[in-house]
Enzyme design. Sequence first.
Site, short mmCIF file in Angstrom:
data_model
loop_
_atom_site.label_atom_id
_atom_site.label_comp_id
_atom_site.label_asym_id
_atom_site.label_seq_id
_atom_site.Cartn_x
_atom_site.Cartn_y
_atom_site.Cartn_z
N ARG A 167 30.06 32.08 49.83
CA ARG A 167 31.13 31.34 49.14
C ARG A 167 31.53 30.32 50.19
NH1 ARG A 167 34.40 28.19 47.60
NH2 ARG A 167 36.08 28.55 46.11
N HIS A 170 36.36 27.08 52.46
CA HIS A 170 37.35 26.47 51.57
C HIS A 170 38.73 27.04 51.83
CE1 HIS A 170 36.78 30.32 49.62
NE2 HIS A 170 37.85 30.09 48.88
N HIS A 172 42.88 27.28 49.58
CA HIS A 172 43.56 27.03 48.30
C HIS A 172 45.06 27.15 48.49
CE1 HIS A 172 42.32 31.21 48.53
NE2 HIS A 172 41.08 30.86 48.26
N GLU A 176 45.00 34.74 48.72
CA GLU A 176 43.87 35.50 48.14
C GLU A 176 43.82 36.91 48.70
OE1 GLU A 176 39.96 33.59 48.46
OE2 GLU A 176 39.15 35.43 49.32
N HIS A 215 38.63 29.61 54.95
CA HIS A 215 37.84 30.82 55.19
C HIS A 215 36.50 30.71 54.48
CE1 HIS A 215 40.29 31.33 51.53
NE2 HIS A 215 39.25 31.98 51.04
N GLU A 237 39.17 28.77 40.12
CA GLU A 237 38.10 28.69 41.11
C GLU A 237 37.47 27.29 41.12
OE1 GLU A 237 37.81 30.95 43.20
OE2 GLU A 237 35.78 30.87 43.98
N HIS A 351 54.99 54.64 33.10
CA HIS A 351 55.78 54.12 34.22
C HIS A 351 55.98 52.63 34.04
CE1 HIS A 351 51.63 53.10 35.38
NE2 HIS A 351 52.14 52.13 36.10
N HIS A 353 56.96 48.99 36.76
CA HIS A 353 57.13 48.51 38.14
C HIS A 353 58.41 47.68 38.21
CE1 HIS A 353 53.20 50.09 39.01
NE2 HIS A 353 52.79 49.55 37.86
N GLU A 358 52.28 43.90 36.80
CA GLU A 358 51.05 44.53 37.31
C GLU A 358 49.85 43.78 36.76
OE1 GLU A 358 50.54 48.78 36.57
OE2 GLU A 358 48.40 48.46 36.23
N HIS A 397 54.19 51.24 30.57
CA HIS A 397 52.78 51.40 30.18
C HIS A 397 52.27 52.71 30.76
CE1 HIS A 397 53.03 49.06 33.92
NE2 HIS A 397 51.97 49.72 34.31
#
Length: 462
Positions: A167, A170, A172, A176, A215, A237, A351, A353, A358, A397
């Site tokens: 890859r 690059h 961004h 990530e 990276h 991407e 549960h 969050h 999520e 959920h």
Amino acid sequence: MVKHLSVPRLALLSLLAIGSVDCAPASNPGLRGSEDLLGYNPTNVLSQENTDDVGDYELLPGQKEDADIGEYLDFSNVENPQPIRGSKGGTDPGPRTPALDKLFSDRLAPPGTDKGDVGNAQWSLALSKVKQGKQNAGWSRQQNENVLPDAEAMAGVDMRLEPGGYRELHWHVASEWALMLNGSARVQAVQEDGKTFVDDVSKGDVWFFPAGVPHSIQALEGGCEFMLVFDDGSFSEDNTFLASEIIAHNPKSVLAQNLNVNVSAFDNIPDGELFIFPGTPAPKDIEKQNVTSSAGTLQGKESYTYHFSEQEAHEVAGGSVKIVDPLTFPIASKFSAALVTIKPGALREMHWHPHSPEWSFFISGTARATLFKPPNTATTFDYHAGDVGYFPQSESHYVQNVGDDDVILLEVLQADHFADISLGQWLALTPHQIVKDTLNISEEDINKFPTEKPVVVAAVGS
Ligand SMILES: *[C@@H]1O[C@H](CO)[C@@H](O)[C@H](O)[C@H]1NC(C)=O
Ligand SMILES: *[C@@H]1O[C@H](CO)[C@@H](O)[C@H](O)[C@H]1NC(C)=O
Ligand SMILES: *[C@@H]1O[C@H](CO)[C@@H](O)[C@H](O)[C@H]1NC(C)=O
Ligand SMILES: *[C@@H]1O[C@H](CO)[C@@H](O)[C@H](O)[C@H]1NC(C)=O
């Protein structure tokens, strides 16, 4: 109303009106019918086809029960499944796509408790276009807000690199986070103080590159596939800053001055993006790629990798769970993740969050989940390996394994530690009188609620 229109707008409107009259279809008269077909006309023919015959079909035992019981209906081997639950629904004469009806049985015959529309919480990466790298070096496919509009906080990219495939270098705007799904790779980066980082990661390990830090990733001998998660739902991407493009789109004279070389140094630069491309195999001795300045390397708490594969999972009744969050992987200051194994029939407990939505990825198995949204909507989704799920902040959920194999589920949050509120623990630890007065459930049953979080509840009867 017309009075309020300015003169030029009036003129434009009348021009348009004249235009529409003048532009009546001139050619191919056979394409259209006539005014005789408008509305009621005693000469119109009524054809009363019988739609009762939808062919032979089979109803599963659970399909005839009270719809609110909502047991999973496995349509995968059912001939001609029908959108029926208890007394709700009816048959489907078509049109339809039987293969999809079999895969998404909770869409075809939802539990009676589903109501309204919670928004889409599912994306199958099989529906994402594969972006192909050069010379069979690999590919990627992504999920972002374009395909899952509610997923504002995170987006995912599934990427394959063949042995030695890169890859491209690059960076961004988003940060990530990644989980290696198969194989191994060498990752490297240079951060703002000139500190460098290089490490090898294998199946089950994670890495993190902060926003803006350049990276690269190169597959080692066996190739690899990994899942990238970005802290921005609109990430694409197709829109990263590539080394090839920054060099291609600055004057060579400036580059030469900047990098202390002759202009001719740029005679053979690539023609546009490389993105994913084949490379010279990475040296086995990683020390050969350990480039440093006086700033040194990123180590300890600053490390960009975490060898999650070496962390033992915590066993629970219905499976296992392990967490990686900033408490042990501090550089990824907002990424909190759990890797959960759910045995057949078991349930990742109900549960929500409290701090984050999520973003989830189904690595293996077959599952379903009901997303409940206030005040009273709920939708049940069916998930398969390679699907992304998205559950907005504080919306409840569960994830139920409805297949014969283990479900392996990655849950990713934007939070400084992994946290969830357990429905079971909440109700068990609320004074019983309050629960009884509210839900009209007997004291005897309330006593059975779990006071400790089960995390993954075992299959019924196991
Ligand atoms: C890749 O990883 C997935 C998830 O762990 C696993 O099911 C699959 O068998 C692996 N594939 C290969 C080729 O190792
Ligand atoms: C730059 O390279 C060209 C071609 O190789 C050469 O003719 C020229 O002398 C070089 N200039 C400098 C300043 O080195
Ligand atoms: C790179 O070199 C530094 C010392 O300069 C060392 O601390 C670090 O462990 C090395 N990293 C690798 C991956 O070999
Ligand atoms: C609770 O359930 C019982 C048994 O069905 C019923 O008799 C009673 O009226 C219910 N109480 C309330 C407050 O709904």
